[in-house]
Design a protein around this motif. Sequence first.
Motif, PDB file in Angstrom:
ATOM      1  N   LEU A   4       0.945  -1.300   0.058  1.00 35.53           N
ATOM      2  CA  LEU A   4       0.292  -0.361   0.222  1.00 35.53           C
ATOM      3  C   LEU A   4       0.983   1.808  -0.140  1.00 35.53           C
ATOM      4  CD1 LEU A   4      -3.021  -1.057   2.569  1.00 35.53           C
ATOM      5  CD2 LEU A   4      -3.514  -1.077  -0.142  1.00 35.53           C
ATOM      6  N   ASP A   5       1.844   0.918   0.486  1.00 33.03           N
ATOM      7  CA  ASP A   5       3.172   2.055   1.183  1.00 33.03           C
ATOM      8  C   ASP A   5       4.537   1.762   0.557  1.00 33.03           C
ATOM      9  OD1 ASP A   5       4.189   4.362   1.051  1.00 33.03           O
ATOM     10  OD2 ASP A   5       4.427   3.915   3.404  1.00 33.03           O
ATOM     11  N   PRO A   6       4.961   2.012  -1.521  1.00 33.04           N
ATOM     12  CA  PRO A   6       6.128   1.446  -0.759  1.00 33.04           C
ATOM     13  C   PRO A   6       7.594   2.226  -0.686  1.00 33.04           C
ATOM     14  CG  PRO A   6       4.819   1.708  -3.197  1.00 33.04           C
ATOM     15  CD  PRO A   6       3.771   1.944  -2.051  1.00 33.04           C
ATOM     16  N   THR A   7       6.968   3.276   0.122  1.00 33.12           N
ATOM     17  CA  THR A   7       8.010   3.783   1.175  1.00 33.12           C
ATOM     18  C   THR A   7       7.784   3.317   1.631  1.00 33.12           C
ATOM     19  OG1 THR A   7       6.484   5.290   2.243  1.00 33.12           O
ATOM     20  CG2 THR A   7       6.773   6.737  -0.663  1.00 33.12           C
ATOM     21  N   GLY A   8       7.428   2.256   2.628  1.00 29.54           N
ATOM     22  CA  GLY A   8       8.135   2.708   3.472  1.00 29.54           C
ATOM     23  C   GLY A   8       7.580   2.966   5.203  1.00 29.54           C
ATOM     24  N   ILE A   9       7.133   4.088   4.638  1.00 32.25           N
ATOM     25  CA  ILE A   9       7.010   4.988   6.119  1.00 32.25           C
ATOM     26  C   ILE A   9       5.512   4.301   6.268  1.00 32.25           C
ATOM     27  CG2 ILE A   9       5.728   7.155   6.401  1.00 32.25           C
ATOM     28  CD1 ILE A   9       7.451   8.851   4.278  1.00 32.25           C
ATOM     29  N   TYR A  10       5.042   3.753   5.806  1.00 31.24           N
ATOM     30  CA  TYR A  10       3.653   3.435   6.821  1.00 31.24           C
ATOM     31  C   TYR A  10       3.801   2.128   7.657  1.00 31.24           C
ATOM     32  CZ  TYR A  10      -1.794   3.876   7.928  1.00 31.24           C
ATOM     33  OH  TYR A  10      -3.014   4.033   8.599  1.00 31.24           O
ATOM     34  N   TYR A  11       4.792   1.421   6.989  1.00 35.29           N
ATOM     35  CA  TYR A  11       5.070   0.808   7.752  1.00 35.29           C
ATOM     36  C   TYR A  11       6.145   0.216   9.379  1.00 35.29           C
ATOM     37  CZ  TYR A  11       7.666  -3.256   9.434  1.00 35.29           C
ATOM     38  OH  TYR A  11       9.009  -4.408  10.338  1.00 35.29           O
ATOM     39  N   GLU A  12       6.875   1.643   8.855  1.00 31.19           N
ATOM     40  CA  GLU A  12       7.301   1.805   9.839  1.00 31.19           C
ATOM     41  C   GLU A  12       7.111   2.337  11.002  1.00 31.19           C
ATOM     42  OE1 GLU A  12      10.980   1.678  10.423  1.00 31.19           O
ATOM     43  OE2 GLU A  12      10.818   0.686   8.983  1.00 31.19           O
ATOM     44  N   LYS A  13       5.482   3.260  10.504  1.00 32.91           N
ATOM     45  CA  LYS A  13       4.776   3.795  11.652  1.00 32.91           C
ATOM     46  C   LYS A  13       4.245   2.791  12.125  1.00 32.91           C
ATOM     47  CE  LYS A  13       3.812   8.580   9.515  1.00 32.91           C
ATOM     48  NZ  LYS A  13       2.273   8.955   8.982  1.00 32.91           N
TER      49      LYS A  13
END
Length: 237
Positions: A115-124
């Motif tokens: 959903l978010d290839p930047t990985g930001i949401y996973y880090e959150k």
Amino acid sequence: MRPVDKGESPYDTIKEYQDALPYLEKKIGLYCSYCEMPINHIPEVEHIISRKHGGNETAWSNLLLGCKYCNSRKGAKTTPQNVGAYLWPDMDNTAVAFSYANGIPVINEDTLRKLDPTGIYYEKAKNTYEMAGLGNVPDFQKGDKDRRALSRNASYHRALESLKSWSHIKDAPELFKNDMKKQIMMTALADGFFSIWMTVFIDEPQILLALMENFSGTNRAYYDEDGKIKQILKKEE
């Protein structure tokens, strides 16, 4: 983690943040905003941005409910500068961020990265998971009194038993089916752990929809018409 909709502030001003408790209870129920455990003893009004770091003490937008285990682990970790590094159940689709296979909370890394290839949401999600110690397995011999895992596991097995009962009667006449549905809701509301029940009943839309209706303040924007979690990160405008 159950996403919630607190709505607009129900008060203009309150003297102390503890005065928000009855409003929070009415809006989202007496469940921990992080681990979802029912708060049966002393509910703790929890600040998204820590008071120690300047978080507004009484603003509705800064308040959630926490159990003593999540609240003590979260402590004063959140500041105005890092608040955006976490997921918040009244702001984000926290339902899509975590899953509860076998009753154990884990981060949905593959889903979040898709959903978010930047990985930001996973880090959150990872930061939130660690902040509240959601996956903590207590070592009672070392004095860890955290009862979240035990309570969650008990709820998981009660949900499985409820699913067996529902499977036997879901095709019965409406009267009998409704009685069983009411019993399941009574058990789920007493148990808490909304996401556990939603996971166990994933293929039973009647129960999924009833759970969302009965757990006050569940944000329906993150679920489809059958009660399945939408693959989105924020509410669709």
